[in-house]
Design a protein around this motif. Structure first.
Motif, PDB file in Angstrom:
ATOM      1  N   SER A 284       0.809  -1.213   0.000  1.00 37.19           N
ATOM      2  CA  SER A 284       0.000   0.000   0.000  1.00 37.19           C
ATOM      3  C   SER A 284       0.842   1.261   0.000  1.00 37.19           C
ATOM      4  O   SER A 284       2.053   1.237   0.248  1.00 37.19           O
TER       5      SER A 284
ATOM      6  N   SER B   8       0.861   3.562   2.138  1.00 36.54           N
ATOM      7  CA  SER B   8       1.334   3.902   3.484  1.00 36.54           C
ATOM      8  C   SER B   8       2.621   3.179   3.864  1.00 36.54           C
ATOM      9  O   SER B   8       3.247   3.523   4.867  1.00 36.54           O
ATOM     10  N   GLY B   9       3.019   2.177   3.066  1.00 37.03           N
ATOM     11  CA  GLY B   9       4.189   1.378   3.398  1.00 37.03           C
ATOM     12  C   GLY B   9       3.843   0.040   4.024  1.00 37.03           C
ATOM     13  O   GLY B   9       4.727  -0.765   4.306  1.00 37.03           O
ATOM     14  N   GLU B  10       2.564  -0.216   4.235  1.00 38.26           N
ATOM     15  CA  GLU B  10       2.139  -1.479   4.818  1.00 38.26           C
ATOM     16  C   GLU B  10       2.050  -2.565   3.745  1.00 38.26           C
ATOM     17  O   GLU B  10       1.655  -2.316   2.616  1.00 38.26           O
TER      18      GLU B  10
ATOM     19  N   SER C  15       0.963  -8.187   8.885  1.00 34.49           N
ATOM     20  CA  SER C  15       1.076  -6.834   8.359  1.00 34.49           C
ATOM     21  C   SER C  15       2.521  -6.402   8.529  1.00 34.49           C
ATOM     22  O   SER C  15       2.995  -6.236   9.662  1.00 34.49           O
TER      23      SER C  15
ATOM     24  N   LEU D 207       5.703  -3.695   7.630  1.00 30.40           N
ATOM     25  CA  LEU D 207       5.765  -2.249   7.451  1.00 30.40           C
ATOM     26  C   LEU D 207       7.134  -1.833   6.933  1.00 30.40           C
ATOM     27  O   LEU D 207       8.157  -2.112   7.557  1.00 30.40           O
TER      28      LEU D 207
ATOM     29  N   ARG E 260       9.596   1.338   6.024  1.00 22.28           N
ATOM     30  CA  ARG E 260       9.745   2.689   6.550  1.00 22.28           C
ATOM     31  C   ARG E 260       9.630   3.767   5.475  1.00 22.28           C
ATOM     32  O   ARG E 260       9.294   4.902   5.764  1.00 22.28           O
TER      33      ARG E 260
END
Length: 199
Positions: free
Chosen positions: A57, A59-61, A74, A76, A78
């Motif tokens: 995504s 958002s970086g997720e 999930s 993540l 950075r």
């Protein structure tokens, strides 16, 4: 329905993943029917193996799902917007964000290693290719000093070591850079085989 932005085929050829901005669908190629729907958020990348669906995504997720629609992990990154690819077998995932490239264990959600030198590449990672054997990862970083030049680097996925870096001047069409980078990955793979005494 939704506008399809990504299409990925599993290595076995029996599963097809389509993804839009907010939704993704896993298809059975043989039956030509949808198997499972997935909800995402500003999807920027997608990948599929025999048992896993991965959606990256803005958002970086990175969301890892199983084929039944249960969310497993999930992850993540950075650096923000992410693209991703599953290595051969689907047990490991390569994820790219601006200035960052990491290899993850899909089953445990553990970050295994980072590709060395990506953070200091001096440009935003735009393209990625994985060799058919799953051992090599190619990353393309644009440079514009003074012409449109792309730096294409190849890493060994199991160690994160950079094997080679090539520079090529191409047009500003991203597809051209993607193709050039993929050729670089194939060439490095061939050189590695020859160095080991292969055909």
């Amino acid at each position: 329905g939704y506008t399809v932005r990504f299409v990925e085929v599993s290595r076995c050829g029996r599963k097809l993943l389509t993804a839009g901005v907010l939704n993704a669908t896993l298809w059975d190629v043989v039956l030509r029917e949808p198997e499972q729907d997935f909800a995402g958020a500003q999807i920027t990348g997608a990948a599929v193996s025999g048992e896993r669906v991965v959606l990256a995504s803005l958002s970086g997720e990175i969301a890892v799902w199983d084929r039944a629609g249960a969310r497993r992990h999930s992850l993540l990154m950075r650096g923000g917007p992410v693209s991703c690819a599953l290595l051969r077998g689907g047990a490991r995932l390569v994820a790219l964000a601006p200035g960052e490239a990491s290899v993850w264990d899909v089953e445990t959600g553990e970050r295994l290693l980072e590709l060395e030198g990506v953070a200091g590449a001096g440009g935003e990672v735009q393209h990625m290719a994985v060799s058919p054997c799953g051992r090599l990862v190619g990353v393309c970083v644009p440079r514009s000093e003074p012409r449109q030049v792309y730096l294409m680097s190849v890493w060994e996925a199991s160690t994160g070591h950079r094997l080679s870096t090539m520079a090529t001047e191409v047009s500003d069409r991203p597809a051209v850079a993607s193709c050039a980078m993929a050729v670089g990955v194939a060439g490095s793979m061939r050189d590695a085989v020859m160095a080991r005494g292969g055909p």
